[in-house]
Scaffold this motif. Sequence first.
Motif, short mmCIF file in Angstrom:
data_model
loop_
_atom_site.label_atom_id
_atom_site.label_comp_id
_atom_site.label_asym_id
_atom_site.label_seq_id
_atom_site.Cartn_x
_atom_site.Cartn_y
_atom_site.Cartn_z
N ARG A 1 0.84 -1.20 0.00
CA ARG A 1 0.00 0.00 0.00
C ARG A 1 0.88 1.25 0.00
NH1 ARG A 1 -2.48 -3.66 3.42
NH2 ARG A 1 -4.65 -4.14 2.91
N GLU A 2 0.28 2.35 -0.39
CA GLU A 2 0.98 3.62 -0.32
C GLU A 2 1.37 3.91 1.12
OE1 GLU A 2 -1.28 6.77 -1.97
OE2 GLU A 2 -1.26 5.98 -4.01
N GLY A 3 2.62 4.34 1.33
CA GLY A 3 3.08 4.67 2.67
C GLY A 3 3.71 3.52 3.42
N ASP A 4 3.70 2.30 2.84
CA ASP A 4 4.34 1.16 3.52
C ASP A 4 5.85 1.38 3.64
OD1 ASP A 4 1.94 -0.07 3.76
OD2 ASP A 4 2.38 -1.76 2.43
N ARG A 5 6.39 0.92 4.77
CA ARG A 5 7.85 0.99 4.99
C ARG A 5 8.44 -0.40 4.75
NH1 ARG A 5 9.41 5.78 6.91
NH2 ARG A 5 7.81 7.14 7.81
N LEU A 6 9.38 -0.48 3.80
CA LEU A 6 10.00 -1.75 3.41
C LEU A 6 11.52 -1.60 3.49
CD1 LEU A 6 7.86 -2.45 0.21
CD2 LEU A 6 7.42 -3.31 2.50
N VAL A 7 12.21 -2.73 3.25
CA VAL A 7 13.67 -2.71 3.12
C VAL A 7 14.02 -3.24 1.75
CG1 VAL A 7 14.17 -2.89 5.58
CG2 VAL A 7 13.86 -4.98 4.24
N VAL A 8 15.05 -2.65 1.12
CA VAL A 8 15.45 -3.05 -0.22
C VAL A 8 16.90 -3.52 -0.19
CG1 VAL A 8 16.15 -0.69 -0.86
CG2 VAL A 8 15.52 -2.32 -2.65
N GLY A 9 17.20 -4.55 -0.97
CA GLY A 9 18.56 -5.07 -1.02
C GLY A 9 18.59 -6.38 -1.80
N PRO A 10 19.69 -7.12 -1.74
CA PRO A 10 20.91 -6.78 -1.00
C PRO A 10 21.83 -5.85 -1.80
CG PRO A 10 21.11 -8.96 -1.94
CD PRO A 10 19.74 -8.47 -2.30
N PHE B 1 20.53 -4.48 3.66
CA PHE B 1 19.19 -4.07 3.25
C PHE B 1 18.93 -2.67 3.79
CE2 PHE B 1 16.79 -7.56 1.26
CZ PHE B 1 17.76 -8.55 1.32
N LEU B 2 18.46 -1.77 2.94
CA LEU B 2 18.25 -0.37 3.29
C LEU B 2 16.76 -0.08 3.45
CD1 LEU B 2 20.69 1.08 0.60
CD2 LEU B 2 21.22 0.49 2.98
N ARG B 3 16.43 0.77 4.39
CA ARG B 3 15.03 1.10 4.67
C ARG B 3 14.54 2.18 3.70
NH1 ARG B 3 13.63 -1.24 9.48
NH2 ARG B 3 15.37 -1.89 10.80
N LEU B 4 13.26 2.08 3.31
CA LEU B 4 12.65 3.09 2.43
C LEU B 4 11.14 3.13 2.66
CD1 LEU B 4 11.15 1.27 0.05
CD2 LEU B 4 13.43 1.16 -0.90
N LYS B 5 10.50 4.14 2.06
CA LYS B 5 9.06 4.30 2.17
C LYS B 5 8.45 4.37 0.78
CE LYS B 5 5.51 7.40 4.08
NZ LYS B 5 5.26 8.67 4.78
N VAL B 6 7.35 3.62 0.56
CA VAL B 6 6.68 3.59 -0.74
C VAL B 6 5.79 4.82 -0.87
CG1 VAL B 6 5.07 2.31 -2.22
CG2 VAL B 6 6.71 1.07 -0.79
N GLY B 7 5.95 5.54 -1.99
CA GLY B 7 5.09 6.69 -2.26
C GLY B 7 3.87 6.28 -3.07
N SER B 8 3.67 6.92 -4.20
CA SER B 8 2.52 6.58 -5.06
C SER B 8 2.83 5.32 -5.88
CB SER B 8 2.20 7.74 -5.99
OG SER B 8 3.33 8.04 -6.79
N MET B 9 1.75 4.68 -6.40
CA MET B 9 1.89 3.45 -7.20
C MET B 9 1.03 3.57 -8.46
SD MET B 9 1.81 0.43 -4.31
CE MET B 9 0.13 0.74 -3.84
N GLN B 10 1.47 2.89 -9.53
CA GLN B 10 0.70 2.85 -10.78
C GLN B 10 0.70 1.44 -11.34
OE1 GLN B 10 1.88 5.68 -13.76
NE2 GLN B 10 0.94 7.40 -12.70
N ARG B 11 -0.46 1.03 -11.83
CA ARG B 11 -0.61 -0.23 -12.57
C ARG B 11 -1.08 0.08 -13.97
NH1 ARG B 11 -4.55 -4.48 -10.57
NH2 ARG B 11 -3.64 -5.64 -12.29
#
Length: 621
Positions: free
Chosen positions: A443-452, A458-468
């Motif tokens: 969902r918009e605003g979810d906090r995830l980690v991206v890596g490796p 793994f680095l922390r980030l926040k999801v902004g807007s999304m498009q399908r």
Amino acid sequence: MQVAERRGVEPGHKPSPRPGPGSGSGSGSGSGSGSDNGEKRKHRRRGRRGRRRRGKKANEPPPFLPPEAEEGNIEYKLKLVNPTQYRFEHLATQLKWRLQEGRGEAVYQIGVEDNGLMVGLTEEDMKASLKTLRRMAEKVGADITLLREREVDYELERSRRKIAEVLVRKVPDDQQFLDLRVAVLGNVDSGKSTLLGVLTQGELDNGRGRARLNLFRHLHEIQTGRTSSISFEILGFNSKGEVVNYSESRTAEEICESSSKMITFIDLAGHYKYLKTTIFGLTSYCPDFAMLVVGANTGIAGTTREHLGLAMALKVPIFIVVSKVDLCSSGTVEKTVRQLERVLKQPGCNKVPMLVTSPDDAVTAAQQFAQSASITPIFTLSSVSGENLDLLKVFFNILPPLSNSKEQEELMQQLTEFQVDEIYSVPDVGTVVGGTLYSGVCREGDRLVVGPTDEGKFLRLKVGSMQRNRSACRVLRAGQAATLALGNFDRSLLRKGMVMVSPKMNPTICWQFEAAIVLLFHAKTFRRGFQVTVHVGNVRQTATVECLLGKEELRTGERAVVCFRFMKHPEYLRVGAKLLFREGVTKGIGHMSKRTLRLSHGFSGIACRFASAGKMEMLRG
């Protein structure tokens, strides 16, 4: 009725006993007339049998369909004539269940019993049943489309009975349309991009490639006419089964809003030097189906066999389109089709080719193709004249999803895992990543980690807007592809092959992994120290063969468990994932059987790896 037919006896008549060797009249004249009558009776019986056999052969519909399954989106109904209010409510609830099983689509067979017996209905009963089905669909917010009607001709009944096959499709709620991904394969210059341009733009080609210009992403692609990158195109169908594309100056957002079913085409490269891009498209984007385009004028040439083998190795259901039939005589087209049928029937393929020549064939092909992995539909069409193009559209309209709602829900219950396939920098938006959500809900605003990362973090980030499909959405569910805006996140820290996962997952990475493989081809012997390019999902990296468990070397066609080690940086892998490796003419397939566990530095310092002897030893990172 069937027993009487089988014995060749009129219903209601008792069969005459056959005369034995010594039976018959004693007089010569009596025996002669008796033998003549016997011959006449035998001749009449043979005539009746022949007529019945010819009548049976003329009736195309089989007397039985497969028995109705409790799960799935196909429902059999003998008739739906004037149901009571209580019965109507029960039928509407049943329709909701079938739509849920088919993720928004259901097929109703009217005039068929639950055991599959095709009884058929009279004209009046059929009209009443379709009227009731339309009322049921309106109650649940769906539309119906009559796919086909078939006659069931029983010789003992004078009145003709019909069976109707009806597609019920639910109007999408909150932009949740059914999305199927189709990878487009084929040799260079076979007409892949032109066919997609005609399907998605709604205009026929001029014979010089005008339809494909909107699909190309780079100048050199326009100049050479050859696709070198992966591009995406969409074709929509509304709830009534009508085509929705760019023909009426619609935008992508308008197509998504007015479609209840979406076909996303993944246009892949045909030239051999772009083979790694094609493999990445097949392994990373998780296509539901593959469409192999073969030019009628060239037949099976170039990378056609290789693309067919890749799709089969990755177990992607494949159907074939023979294009450019306007350039060839009917004899040349038939020769190409026969060549394809021979290849498909070979022991390595074991496919059942099915040539589609009518709308009825297209409906049957779509249903059988999804149910059986061995069925391979073959279409012959032209992007210039438009010949048989409608048959392909009918096929796409009816083609059901491979996974049911239960499998979808199970994936959605898992933690979030998003595969990063593309990375962009968009003005006023920032860093954007494109890919597929393998599991969970995003969902918009979810906090995830991206890596490796290269260091295994793994680095922390926040999801902004999304498009399908180029239109905004708020919720992304497992199995759906989308682009996610990450704001000011540093693009240089991202690369293809990474994953964005929930922090609760405590993700693990590995340098080494074991895989059970089959060596498809190698010129000499495959042994320790050999370097190959490994494709596992969205991961593509060079790896070294560390050891072959239980063997010293491998030859073409042999199987073994092989330990690979990545050359550049660690990766996030799942046990059981399909694996494909190549180096020049060397090719092999398999699946991951075991990985070297190493917890990410962002969460723990403990790491595990396999020693060359195959034992586990713990190392402090």
